[in-house]
Design an enzyme around this catalytic site. Structure first.
Site, PDB file in Angstrom:
ATOM      1  CB  CYS A   1      39.815  35.954  40.505  1.00 64.32           C
ATOM      2  SG  CYS A   1      39.692  36.568  38.820  1.00 64.32           S
TER       3      CYS A   1
ATOM      4  CB  CYS B   1      44.988  38.154  34.618  1.00 60.50           C
ATOM      5  SG  CYS B   1      45.053  38.197  36.416  1.00 60.50           S
TER       6      CYS B   1
HETATM    7 FE1  FES Z   1      41.493  37.340  38.153  1.00 63.95          FE
HETATM    8 FE2  FES Z   1      43.061  39.206  37.384  1.00 63.95          FE
HETATM    9  S1  FES Z   1      42.840  38.469  39.441  1.00 63.95           S
HETATM   10  S2  FES Z   1      41.551  38.262  36.210  1.00 63.95           S
END
Ligand code: FES
Length: 208
Positions: free
Chosen positions: A34, A105
């Site tokens: 992300c 994450c």
């Molecule tokens: Fe990527 Fe949380 S959405 S670290």
């Protein structure tokens, strides 16, 4: 998206947030999934190798903050050897779970902690820098999570073959069914995870 109360608590009141003065080591990692980032600051006792203090700064989502926060709680007071044993699953369990699309994450927080410890060990002569090899690639692929199962693609045996040629070409065969909606996400994540290695000159991914 459904978050546990513990995730919400750590997101709203994170533990050990901010910058440590004169840390032994600092490490920042970005999530290939992300683009979010997290930085850890560690104060390590050079004799006992105990993590005496740890803090973090987050440049990411709520789960990024919550997982970094719980990781600081889990490893503060541990030796670096003990801290290396803490996994992203431990962090996730400690938060009473995360939504499947947010598991990366937790992986990011643990990867950053491990990077910090590795940097410290290399700096202090406790280990040699790792030469680039097929094992480094396989280790990196352990950080690619298949969201539906909440497991990494190595554990799930989705990686059928890895080869590293002398000219820097890497061949990876992945076993992900054609109809699988996560197919392209996993392939993109594999590419993004391996992008940071300048030793890789060409990456050829084959899908079963
Ligand atoms: Fe990527 Fe949380 S959405 S670290």
């Amino acid at each position: 998206m459904q978050y546990s109360q513990k995730v919400l608590d750590h997101f709203m009141k994170p533990h050990n947030i901010g910058v440590l003065e004169n840390p032994s080591i600092i490490a920042t990692e970005g999530s290939p999934a992300c683009g979010d980032q997290v930085t850890f600051y560690l104060q390590i006792n050079d004799d006992s190798h105990v993590i005496e203090d740890i803090s973090f700064q987050s440049y990411g989502c709520a789960s990024n903050i919550a997982t970094a926060s719980i990781v600081t709680d889990l490893v503060k007071g541990k030796t670096i050897e003990e801290a290396k044993e803490v996994s992203w699953k431990d962090a996730t369990n400690e938060l009473d779970g995360l939504p499947p699309v947010k598991l990366h994450c937790s992986v990011l927080a643990i990867d950053t902690l491990r990077l910090a410890i590795k940097k410290y060990e290399i700096e202090k002569g406790l280990r040699d820098p790792e030469p680039f090899s097929k094992d480094v690639i396989i280790e990196e692929l352990r950080s690619v999570i298949y969201p539906q199962a909440g497991e990494d693609i190595i554990t799930l045996k989705m990686v059928k073959y890895v080869r590293l040629d002398d000219d820097g070409t890497v061949y990876i065969d992945l076993d992900i069914p054609k109809f699988d909606q996560n197919r392209s996400t996993v392939v993109d994540e594999v590419k993004e995870h391996l992008e940071k290695y300048p030793e890789i000159k060409d990456l050829k991914i084959t899908l079963a």
